[in-house]
Design an enzyme around this catalytic site. Structure first.
Site, PDB file in Angstrom:
ATOM      1  N   CYS A 123       0.858  -1.111  -0.035  1.00  0.00           N
ATOM      2  CA  CYS A 123       0.041  -0.044  -0.251  1.00  0.00           C
ATOM      3  C   CYS A 123       0.795   1.351   0.057  1.00  0.00           C
ATOM      4  CB  CYS A 123      -0.931   0.066   1.329  1.00  0.00           C
ATOM      5  SG  CYS A 123      -2.021  -1.440   1.463  1.00  0.00           S
ATOM      6  N   HIS A 264      -2.945   6.932   3.388  1.00  0.00           N
ATOM      7  CA  HIS A 264      -3.629   5.541   2.872  1.00  0.00           C
ATOM      8  C   HIS A 264      -4.955   5.255   3.559  1.00  0.00           C
ATOM      9  CE1 HIS A 264      -3.875   1.536   1.804  1.00  0.00           C
ATOM     10  NE2 HIS A 264      -3.683   1.051   2.850  1.00  0.00           N
ATOM     11  N   ASN A 295     -10.392   0.085   0.303  1.00  0.00           N
ATOM     12  CA  ASN A 295      -8.736  -0.025   0.463  1.00  0.00           C
ATOM     13  C   ASN A 295      -8.335  -0.472  -1.012  1.00  0.00           C
ATOM     14  OD1 ASN A 295      -6.352  -0.526   0.846  1.00  0.00           O
ATOM     15  ND2 ASN A 295      -6.327  -1.194   2.946  1.00  0.00           N
TER      16      ASN A 295
END
Length: 342
Positions: A123, A264, A295
């Site tokens: 990520c 994030h 996500n």
């Protein structure tokens, strides 16, 4: 006497010149993903902050989503595509070990003979790629660089896994990074903690899977993305405050100078904790794209930037802190000036 090797230098300062994103057409509600994991809309919203997410169709590939986002980023940057010398793709879901996705994306965009490679930093991949691209432009290796964060996480998750099925989604975001008269990308603070490699991982390696095929045939279970949510939550809550503060300090600023924070989009609760411990001013907008997008790993930071500006919560030129963390565990943060977007 040894021959003298020539050296080059590039731009004194860099910035994100343009931003583009691609969101898959299909919107997936919590009710749709809740059934296979014996869950509910309320359970999912309470634990993650997610209400909807986007799932890519078979036609919405890593290549096509990346190219769509990149075209808009190039248009927003208002540069000649022929001045792009490097394409960096951050992704964990290009499911070929070789070749990388980046050369095919470059070709799809009509970019010829450019350097193109993939970055695997989970990520945190987009923020890693931003750092690389900025340094390439400053070093003179590239005039402009194209950075893409893209994921098809629905290819990697088990729809019956209560820890991941409701969380992850698909999408792409891209930025053009090039020379700037003023600093537009601050120093990057990044690192990793390999002791936490188990927290987000592929649950078996490919050789193990191949052995299972030999032994069990069609009964072999393919590798899936696995996550220990509690371990990730604790690591993020404990470690990321200092990373953020270091990035702000290295940029010569304080939290009061920020117009926006773009973390994030891992979990709504983590986002809230980060904003609270940093004591951000009320005027500082906080990206919360996870509510509508889920996500999307390496795509989440550019998607969240676009959502903030599209909704009017932040504007191009605003000062924003980017912070991302994920598999590795890896992390990276930098202060940037928000780009033009399309």
């Amino acid at each position: 006497m040894a021959a003298r090797i020539a050296s080059i230098s590039g731009a004194e300062h860099t910035a994100m010149l343009g931003l583009g994103v691609y969101r898959p057409e299909r919107i997936v509600t919590n009710e749709e993903v809740a059934g296979p994991i014996d869950s509910s809309d309320e359970w999912i919203r309470t634990r993650s902050g997610i209400r909807t997410r986007r799932f890519a169709s078979p036609a919405e590939t890593i290549i096509s989503m990346s190219a769509a986002a990149a075209r808009d980023a190039i248009d927003a940057a208002e540069i000649d595509p022929g001045t792009i010398d490097c394409v960096i793709v951050a992704t964990s879901t290009w499911l070929l070990l070789t070749p990388a996705a980046a050369p095919q994306i470059a070709t799809e965009l009509g970019l010829k003979n450019v350097a193109a490679f993939d970055v695997s930093a989970g990520c945190a991949g987009f923020c890693h790629a931003v750092a690389l691209a900025s340094d390439l432009v400053k070093g003179g290796t590239a005039r402009n660089a194209l950075v893409i964060g893209v994921e098809r996480l629905t290819d990697t998750i088990n729809p019956k896994d209560r820890g991941t099925a409701f969380l992850f989604a698909d999408g792409a975001g891209a930025v053009v990074i090039g020379p700037s008269d003023e600093p537009g990308i601050g120093p990057t603070v990044w690192g990793s903690d390999g002791t936490q490699h188990h927290a987000i991982r592929q649950d078996k390696d490919w050789m193990e899977f191949f052995r299972e095929i030999d032994e069990h045939g069609l009964d072999a279970v393919r590798p899936y993305l696995a996550m220990e949510g509690t371990a990730v939550f604790r690591w993020a809550a404990h470690s990321l405050e200092q990373v953020c503060l270091d990035a702000i300090e290295r940029a010569g600023l304080t939290p009061d100078d920020l117009d926006a924070m773009v973390p994030h989009q891992a979990n709504g609760r983590i986002i809230e904790i980060m904003a609270r411990v940093l004591k951000l001013p009320e005027s500082c907008a906080l990206a919360n794209d996870i509510e509508e997008t889920g996500n999307t790993s390496a795509a989440s930071v550019p998607l969240a930037m676009e959502a903030m500006m599209r909704k009017g919560d932040a504007k191009p030129g605003g000062t924003a802190l980017l912070i991302a963390f994920g598999a590795g565990l890896s992390y990276a943060a930098q202060v940037v000036q928000l780009p033009n977007w399309k």
